[in-house]
Scaffold this motif. Structure first.
Motif, short mmCIF file in Angstrom:
data_model
loop_
_atom_site.label_atom_id
_atom_site.label_comp_id
_atom_site.label_asym_id
_atom_site.label_seq_id
_atom_site.Cartn_x
_atom_site.Cartn_y
_atom_site.Cartn_z
N THR A 166 32.53 -1.26 -10.64
CA THR A 166 33.09 -2.54 -11.09
C THR A 166 34.62 -2.54 -11.19
O THR A 166 35.21 -3.48 -11.73
N TRP A 188 33.44 8.47 -6.58
CA TRP A 188 34.12 7.17 -6.66
C TRP A 188 34.88 6.91 -5.36
O TRP A 188 35.18 7.82 -4.62
N PRO A 230 33.51 5.62 -2.74
CA PRO A 230 32.68 6.29 -1.73
C PRO A 230 32.83 5.70 -0.33
O PRO A 230 32.47 6.36 0.65
N LEU A 278 29.06 5.45 -6.05
CA LEU A 278 29.19 4.25 -6.89
C LEU A 278 29.85 3.12 -6.11
O LEU A 278 30.96 2.70 -6.44
N PRO A 279 29.21 2.62 -5.05
CA PRO A 279 29.88 1.57 -4.26
C PRO A 279 30.08 0.29 -5.06
O PRO A 279 29.25 -0.07 -5.87
N ARG A 310 26.89 -7.53 0.80
CA ARG A 310 27.38 -6.14 0.87
C ARG A 310 26.66 -5.26 -0.15
O ARG A 310 26.39 -4.09 0.12
N1 LIG Z 1 36.71 7.60 -12.29
C1 LIG Z 1 37.72 7.06 -11.64
O1 LIG Z 1 38.87 7.47 -11.80
C2 LIG Z 1 37.44 5.93 -10.70
C3 LIG Z 1 38.49 5.45 -9.89
C4 LIG Z 1 38.20 4.41 -9.03
C5 LIG Z 1 36.91 3.88 -8.97
N2 LIG Z 1 35.93 4.34 -9.79
C6 LIG Z 1 34.55 3.76 -9.80
O2 LIG Z 1 34.00 3.90 -8.50
C7 LIG Z 1 33.67 2.58 -8.00
C8 LIG Z 1 33.87 2.53 -6.51
O3 LIG Z 1 35.22 2.76 -6.14
P1 LIG Z 1 36.14 1.60 -5.54
O4 LIG Z 1 35.70 0.29 -6.11
O5 LIG Z 1 37.54 2.02 -5.72
O6 LIG Z 1 35.87 1.68 -3.98
P2 LIG Z 1 34.62 1.45 -2.98
O7 LIG Z 1 33.37 1.09 -3.70
O8 LIG Z 1 34.58 2.63 -2.09
O9 LIG Z 1 35.13 0.23 -2.14
C9 LIG Z 1 35.27 -1.04 -2.69
C10 LIG Z 1 35.97 -1.91 -1.68
O10 LIG Z 1 35.22 -1.97 -0.45
C11 LIG Z 1 34.78 -3.31 -0.19
N3 LIG Z 1 33.40 -3.19 0.31
C12 LIG Z 1 32.26 -3.02 -0.42
N4 LIG Z 1 31.18 -2.89 0.36
C13 LIG Z 1 31.64 -2.97 1.64
C14 LIG Z 1 31.00 -2.90 2.89
N5 LIG Z 1 29.67 -2.74 3.00
N6 LIG Z 1 31.76 -3.00 4.01
C15 LIG Z 1 33.11 -3.16 3.92
N7 LIG Z 1 33.78 -3.24 2.75
C16 LIG Z 1 33.04 -3.14 1.62
C17 LIG Z 1 34.92 -4.06 -1.50
O11 LIG Z 1 35.24 -5.41 -1.32
P3 LIG Z 1 34.32 -6.63 -1.89
O12 LIG Z 1 34.12 -6.42 -3.35
O13 LIG Z 1 35.13 -7.85 -1.57
O14 LIG Z 1 33.03 -6.56 -1.10
C18 LIG Z 1 36.10 -3.33 -2.15
O15 LIG Z 1 37.32 -3.84 -1.64
C19 LIG Z 1 34.62 1.67 -8.78
O16 LIG Z 1 34.28 0.30 -8.68
C20 LIG Z 1 34.55 2.26 -10.15
O17 LIG Z 1 33.35 1.87 -10.81
C21 LIG Z 1 36.18 5.36 -10.65
#
Ligand SMILES: NC(=O)c1ccc[n+]([C@@H]2O[C@H](COP(=O)([O-])OP(=O)(O)OC[C@H]3O[C@@H](n4cnc5c(N)ncnc54)[C@H](OP(=O)(O)O)[C@@H]3O)[C@@H](O)[C@H]2O)c1
Length: 286
Positions: A26, A199, A201, A240-241, A248
Protein backbone atom coordinates in the motif's frame (compact mmCIF):
# COMPACT_ATOMS: atom_id res chain seq x y z
CA UNK A 1 12.24 -24.26 1.63
CA UNK A 2 8.57 -23.25 1.79
CA UNK A 3 7.02 -21.87 -1.41
CA UNK A 4 3.73 -20.12 -2.03
CA UNK A 5 1.30 -22.20 -4.08
CA UNK A 6 -1.72 -19.89 -4.33
CA UNK A 7 -2.85 -16.37 -3.54
CA UNK A 8 -4.04 -17.41 -0.10
CA UNK A 9 -1.88 -20.44 0.69
CA UNK A 10 -0.03 -19.71 3.92
CA UNK A 11 3.63 -19.85 4.80
CA UNK A 12 4.55 -20.74 8.36
CA UNK A 13 6.61 -18.41 10.55
CA UNK A 14 9.11 -19.70 13.10
CA UNK A 15 6.53 -19.31 15.89
CA UNK A 16 3.95 -21.40 13.97
CA UNK A 17 1.79 -18.43 12.90
CA UNK A 18 0.56 -18.74 9.32
CA UNK A 19 1.01 -15.79 7.00
CA UNK A 20 -1.30 -15.93 4.02
CA UNK A 21 -0.10 -15.94 0.44
CA UNK A 22 0.89 -12.88 -1.48
CA UNK A 23 0.87 -9.64 0.46
CA UNK A 24 -0.87 -6.56 -0.86
CA UNK A 25 1.38 -3.46 -0.78
CA UNK A 26 0.00 0.00 0.00
CA UNK A 27 3.01 2.35 -0.19
CA UNK A 28 2.15 5.61 -1.97
CA UNK A 29 -1.59 4.92 -1.79
CA UNK A 30 -3.13 7.93 -0.07
CA UNK A 31 -5.78 7.69 2.65
CA UNK A 32 -8.35 8.72 0.04
CA UNK A 33 -7.46 6.05 -2.51
CA UNK A 34 -6.38 3.22 -0.22
CA UNK A 35 -9.85 2.37 1.18
CA UNK A 36 -11.26 1.36 -2.19
CA UNK A 37 -7.93 -0.23 -3.20
CA UNK A 38 -7.92 -2.48 -0.11
CA UNK A 39 -11.58 -3.40 -0.65
CA UNK A 40 -10.74 -4.31 -4.26
CA UNK A 41 -7.72 -6.33 -3.12
CA UNK A 42 -9.85 -8.24 -0.60
CA UNK A 43 -12.47 -8.88 -3.31
CA UNK A 44 -9.69 -10.20 -5.56
CA UNK A 45 -8.73 -12.65 -2.82
CA UNK A 46 -5.78 -10.98 -1.07
CA UNK A 47 -5.87 -11.53 2.69
CA UNK A 48 -2.58 -9.94 3.69
CA UNK A 49 -2.24 -6.15 3.81
CA UNK A 50 1.12 -4.41 4.24
CA UNK A 51 1.22 -0.86 5.58
CA UNK A 52 3.41 1.33 7.81
CA UNK A 53 2.99 4.43 9.95
CA UNK A 54 5.23 6.18 7.42
CA UNK A 55 2.76 5.59 4.55
CA UNK A 56 0.22 7.89 6.22
CA UNK A 57 -2.67 5.68 5.06
CA UNK A 58 -3.52 3.61 8.12
CA UNK A 59 -6.82 5.45 8.68
CA UNK A 60 -7.89 4.72 5.11
CA UNK A 61 -7.02 1.05 5.59
CA UNK A 62 -8.97 1.07 8.87
CA UNK A 63 -11.95 2.40 6.91
CA UNK A 64 -11.73 -0.58 4.53
CA UNK A 65 -11.55 -2.97 7.50
CA UNK A 66 -14.79 -1.39 8.78
CA UNK A 67 -16.51 -1.70 5.42
CA UNK A 68 -15.56 -5.26 4.47
CA UNK A 69 -17.78 -8.23 5.35
CA UNK A 70 -14.68 -10.25 6.22
CA UNK A 71 -13.89 -10.68 9.88
CA UNK A 72 -10.73 -9.36 11.50
CA UNK A 73 -9.21 -12.85 11.86
CA UNK A 74 -9.52 -13.41 8.09
CA UNK A 75 -7.12 -10.57 7.31
CA UNK A 76 -3.41 -10.49 8.12
CA UNK A 77 -2.28 -6.93 8.85
CA UNK A 78 1.31 -5.75 8.99
CA UNK A 79 2.56 -2.34 10.10
CA UNK A 80 5.97 -0.89 10.93
CA UNK A 81 7.50 1.49 13.42
CA UNK A 82 9.08 4.48 11.64
CA UNK A 83 12.62 5.70 12.15
CA UNK A 84 11.67 8.80 14.18
CA UNK A 85 10.00 6.53 16.76
CA UNK A 86 12.97 4.29 17.52
CA UNK A 87 13.64 3.42 21.16
CA UNK A 88 11.52 1.52 23.72
CA UNK A 89 9.03 4.16 24.88
CA UNK A 90 8.60 5.82 21.50
CA UNK A 91 7.94 2.45 19.84
CA UNK A 92 5.30 1.57 22.43
CA UNK A 93 3.56 4.90 21.79
CA UNK A 94 3.86 4.49 17.99
CA UNK A 95 2.25 1.06 18.23
CA UNK A 96 -0.76 2.45 20.12
CA UNK A 97 -1.17 5.18 17.50
CA UNK A 98 -0.98 2.64 14.68
CA UNK A 99 -3.63 0.30 16.05
CA UNK A 100 -5.88 3.30 16.85
CA UNK A 101 -5.57 4.55 13.26
CA UNK A 102 -6.27 1.09 11.87
CA UNK A 103 -9.15 0.62 14.32
CA UNK A 104 -7.93 -2.83 15.42
CA UNK A 105 -6.96 -4.22 18.79
CA UNK A 106 -4.02 -6.31 17.60
CA UNK A 107 -1.61 -6.53 14.66
CA UNK A 108 -0.64 -9.74 12.93
CA UNK A 109 2.88 -8.51 12.30
CA UNK A 110 4.85 -5.50 13.54
CA UNK A 111 8.22 -4.62 12.01
CA UNK A 112 11.10 -2.23 12.66
CA UNK A 113 10.98 -0.30 9.36
CA UNK A 114 14.75 0.40 9.02
CA UNK A 115 17.73 -0.41 11.23
CA UNK A 116 19.49 2.46 12.94
CA UNK A 117 22.84 2.46 11.12
CA UNK A 118 26.39 3.32 12.14
CA UNK A 119 26.62 6.02 9.49
CA UNK A 120 24.06 8.08 11.42
CA UNK A 121 24.35 6.79 14.98
CA UNK A 122 27.89 5.44 15.33
CA UNK A 123 28.29 3.05 18.27
CA UNK A 124 24.77 3.85 19.52
CA UNK A 125 23.14 2.15 16.51
CA UNK A 126 23.26 -1.31 18.04
CA UNK A 127 21.66 -0.19 21.31
CA UNK A 128 18.94 1.78 19.53
CA UNK A 129 17.96 -1.29 17.51
CA UNK A 130 18.02 -3.48 20.63
CA UNK A 131 15.80 -1.01 22.56
CA UNK A 132 13.29 -0.80 19.71
CA UNK A 133 13.27 -4.58 19.41
CA UNK A 134 12.67 -5.01 23.15
CA UNK A 135 9.42 -3.06 22.72
CA UNK A 136 8.36 -5.42 19.93
CA UNK A 137 9.25 -8.42 22.10
CA UNK A 138 7.11 -7.06 24.94
CA UNK A 139 4.19 -6.36 22.59
CA UNK A 140 4.49 -9.92 21.29
CA UNK A 141 4.65 -11.44 24.74
CA UNK A 142 1.65 -9.38 25.83
CA UNK A 143 -0.36 -10.77 22.88
CA UNK A 144 -0.74 -7.38 21.16
CA UNK A 145 0.93 -8.68 17.98
CA UNK A 146 0.96 -12.23 16.61
CA UNK A 147 4.45 -11.98 15.10
CA UNK A 148 7.38 -9.55 15.06
CA UNK A 149 10.14 -8.85 12.62
CA UNK A 150 12.34 -6.31 10.92
CA UNK A 151 12.68 -4.63 7.57
CA UNK A 152 15.76 -3.61 5.62
CA UNK A 153 18.05 -5.41 8.07
CA UNK A 154 21.25 -6.80 6.55
CA UNK A 155 23.13 -9.77 8.04
CA UNK A 156 25.29 -7.49 10.22
CA UNK A 157 22.22 -5.83 11.79
CA UNK A 158 20.52 -9.20 12.27
CA UNK A 159 23.55 -10.78 13.92
CA UNK A 160 23.77 -7.96 16.47
CA UNK A 161 20.04 -7.99 17.11
CA UNK A 162 19.92 -11.75 17.59
CA UNK A 163 22.82 -11.56 20.06
CA UNK A 164 21.08 -8.79 22.03
CA UNK A 165 17.55 -10.23 22.18
CA UNK A 166 15.26 -12.88 23.62
CA UNK A 167 13.23 -13.54 20.47
CA UNK A 168 14.59 -13.92 16.95
CA UNK A 169 12.86 -11.86 14.22
CA UNK A 170 10.33 -13.97 12.31
CA UNK A 171 10.42 -11.84 9.15
CA UNK A 172 12.84 -9.58 7.31
CA UNK A 173 11.13 -7.43 4.68
CA UNK A 174 13.73 -6.27 2.16
CA UNK A 175 13.97 -4.70 -1.27
CA UNK A 176 14.31 -7.66 -3.61
CA UNK A 177 13.58 -7.74 -7.33
CA UNK A 178 15.28 -8.50 -10.62
CA UNK A 179 18.17 -6.09 -10.92
CA UNK A 180 18.57 -5.82 -7.13
CA UNK A 181 18.53 -9.24 -5.46
CA UNK A 182 19.91 -9.02 -1.93
CA UNK A 183 21.02 -12.61 -2.06
CA UNK A 184 23.33 -12.60 0.95
CA UNK A 185 20.53 -11.33 3.16
CA UNK A 186 18.10 -13.89 1.70
CA UNK A 187 20.56 -16.73 2.32
CA UNK A 188 21.29 -15.55 5.84
CA UNK A 189 17.58 -15.30 6.70
CA UNK A 190 16.67 -18.65 5.20
CA UNK A 191 19.53 -20.30 7.11
CA UNK A 192 18.21 -18.78 10.34
CA UNK A 193 14.51 -19.56 9.78
CA UNK A 194 13.57 -15.93 9.10
CA UNK A 195 10.97 -15.55 6.33
CA UNK A 196 11.91 -12.97 3.70
CA UNK A 197 9.29 -10.65 2.29
CA UNK A 198 10.15 -8.88 -0.96
CA UNK A 199 9.31 -5.18 -1.24
CA UNK A 200 9.20 -3.48 -4.64
CA UNK A 201 8.91 -7.02 -6.10
CA UNK A 202 8.15 -5.66 -9.58
CA UNK A 203 11.39 -3.72 -9.61
CA UNK A 204 11.58 -0.51 -11.54
CA UNK A 205 10.20 0.19 -14.99
CA UNK A 206 13.67 -0.78 -16.24
CA UNK A 207 13.22 -4.31 -14.88
CA UNK A 208 9.77 -4.68 -16.43
CA UNK A 209 11.20 -3.55 -19.78
CA UNK A 210 14.30 -5.75 -19.61
CA UNK A 211 14.50 -7.80 -22.84
CA UNK A 212 15.56 -11.01 -21.06
CA UNK A 213 12.53 -10.83 -18.76
CA UNK A 214 10.31 -9.91 -21.70
CA UNK A 215 11.55 -12.96 -23.64
CA UNK A 216 10.76 -15.32 -20.74
CA UNK A 217 7.35 -13.65 -20.27
CA UNK A 218 6.52 -14.22 -23.95
CA UNK A 219 7.47 -17.90 -23.67
CA UNK A 220 4.97 -18.45 -20.83
CA UNK A 221 2.37 -16.01 -22.23
CA UNK A 222 2.49 -14.03 -19.03
CA UNK A 223 3.60 -10.45 -18.39
CA UNK A 224 7.06 -9.30 -17.18
CA UNK A 225 5.44 -8.36 -13.84
CA UNK A 226 4.17 -11.91 -13.44
CA UNK A 227 7.63 -13.30 -14.26
CA UNK A 228 9.20 -11.04 -11.60
CA UNK A 229 6.74 -12.33 -8.99
CA UNK A 230 7.24 -15.96 -10.06
CA UNK A 231 11.02 -15.51 -9.73
CA UNK A 232 10.40 -14.15 -6.25
CA UNK A 233 8.22 -16.99 -4.95
CA UNK A 234 10.46 -19.68 -6.44
CA UNK A 235 13.20 -18.42 -4.09
CA UNK A 236 10.92 -18.91 -1.09
CA UNK A 237 10.14 -15.20 -0.80
CA UNK A 238 6.82 -13.65 0.04
CA UNK A 239 6.32 -10.74 -2.37
CA UNK A 240 4.16 -7.68 -1.64
CA UNK A 241 3.02 -6.31 -5.01
CA UNK A 242 1.13 -3.02 -4.93
CA UNK A 243 -1.43 -1.81 -7.44
CA UNK A 244 -4.51 0.36 -7.10
CA UNK A 245 -5.90 -1.09 -10.34
CA UNK A 246 -8.15 -4.16 -9.92
CA UNK A 247 -7.03 -5.73 -13.22
CA UNK A 248 -3.37 -5.51 -12.12
CA UNK A 249 -4.19 -6.83 -8.63
CA UNK A 250 -5.74 -9.85 -10.34
CA UNK A 251 -2.87 -10.28 -12.81
CA UNK A 252 -0.30 -10.05 -10.01
CA UNK A 253 -2.03 -12.97 -8.29
CA UNK A 254 -2.29 -15.02 -11.47
CA UNK A 255 1.18 -16.54 -11.19
CA UNK A 256 0.54 -20.07 -10.01
CA UNK A 257 -0.02 -21.78 -13.37
CA UNK A 258 3.56 -21.70 -14.66
CA UNK A 259 7.07 -22.24 -13.29
CA UNK A 260 10.44 -20.88 -14.35
CA UNK A 261 13.23 -23.37 -15.03
CA UNK A 262 16.39 -23.22 -12.92
CA UNK A 263 18.23 -21.79 -15.91
CA UNK A 264 15.66 -19.02 -16.29
CA UNK A 265 15.88 -18.30 -12.56
CA UNK A 266 19.65 -17.85 -12.94
CA UNK A 267 19.27 -15.66 -16.02
CA UNK A 268 16.96 -13.32 -14.11
CA UNK A 269 19.12 -13.41 -10.97
CA UNK A 270 22.15 -12.35 -12.98
CA UNK A 271 20.52 -9.17 -14.27
CA UNK A 272 21.92 -6.10 -12.49
CA UNK A 273 20.04 -2.82 -12.70
CA UNK A 274 21.49 -0.48 -10.14
CA UNK A 275 19.81 2.89 -9.83
CA UNK A 276 19.71 5.78 -7.39
CA UNK A 277 16.48 4.26 -6.10
CA UNK A 278 18.25 1.23 -4.62
CA UNK A 279 18.76 1.90 -0.94
CA UNK A 280 21.58 0.30 1.01
CA UNK A 281 20.41 0.22 4.65
CA UNK A 282 23.92 0.89 5.99
CA UNK A 283 24.21 4.03 3.89
CA UNK A 284 20.83 5.75 4.11
CA UNK A 285 20.49 9.11 5.87
CA UNK A 286 16.97 8.69 7.24
N1 LIG B 1 9.83 -2.02 4.07
C1 LIG B 1 10.12 -1.05 3.23
O1 LIG B 1 11.06 -0.28 3.44
C2 LIG B 1 9.28 -0.90 2.01
C3 LIG B 1 9.67 0.03 1.02
C4 LIG B 1 8.87 0.14 -0.10
C5 LIG B 1 7.74 -0.66 -0.25
N2 LIG B 1 7.36 -1.52 0.74
C6 LIG B 1 6.13 -2.36 0.65
O2 LIG B 1 6.22 -3.17 -0.51
C7 LIG B 1 5.10 -2.87 -1.37
C8 LIG B 1 5.51 -3.01 -2.82
O3 LIG B 1 6.53 -2.11 -3.17
P1 LIG B 1 6.26 -0.87 -4.16
O4 LIG B 1 4.85 -0.43 -4.00
O5 LIG B 1 7.35 0.10 -3.94
O6 LIG B 1 6.53 -1.49 -5.60
P2 LIG B 1 5.87 -2.62 -6.54
O7 LIG B 1 4.72 -3.30 -5.90
O8 LIG B 1 6.99 -3.47 -7.02
O9 LIG B 1 5.38 -1.76 -7.75
C9 LIG B 1 4.32 -0.86 -7.63
C10 LIG B 1 4.25 -0.05 -8.91
O10 LIG B 1 4.06 -0.91 -10.04
C11 LIG B 1 2.80 -0.64 -10.68
N3 LIG B 1 2.24 -1.95 -11.03
C12 LIG B 1 1.57 -2.82 -10.22
N4 LIG B 1 1.24 -3.95 -10.86
C13 LIG B 1 1.72 -3.82 -12.12
C14 LIG B 1 1.70 -4.66 -13.25
N5 LIG B 1 1.11 -5.87 -13.22
N6 LIG B 1 2.30 -4.22 -14.39
C15 LIG B 1 2.91 -3.01 -14.43
N7 LIG B 1 2.96 -2.16 -13.39
C16 LIG B 1 2.37 -2.56 -12.23
C17 LIG B 1 1.99 0.16 -9.68
O11 LIG B 1 1.14 1.08 -10.29
P3 LIG B 1 -0.48 1.08 -10.07
O12 LIG B 1 -0.76 1.14 -8.61
O13 LIG B 1 -0.92 2.31 -10.80
O14 LIG B 1 -0.97 -0.19 -10.72
C18 LIG B 1 3.09 0.90 -8.90
O15 LIG B 1 3.48 2.06 -9.63
C19 LIG B 1 4.73 -1.44 -0.98
O16 LIG B 1 3.48 -1.04 -1.48
C20 LIG B 1 4.85 -1.50 0.51
O17 LIG B 1 3.72 -2.14 1.09
C21 LIG B 1 8.13 -1.66 1.86
Amino acid sequence: MQELTSLRSPLKLANGVEIPGLGYGTYKSSNEEVTQAVLDALATGYRHIDTAAYYGNQKGIGEALQQTDLSREDIFITSKVWNTDRGYDQTMAAFEKTIAELGVDYLDLYLIHWPANRKQFGDQARKINADTWRALEDLYQAGRVRAIGVSNFMPNHLLELMADSRIKPMIDQIEYHPGWPQEATRRFCQRHGILVEAWRPLGTKVALENPLIQEIADKYQHSPAQVCLRWSIQQGLLPLPKSVKPERMKANADIFDFALTEDEMDVISSIRIVSAKNQIPDQVDF
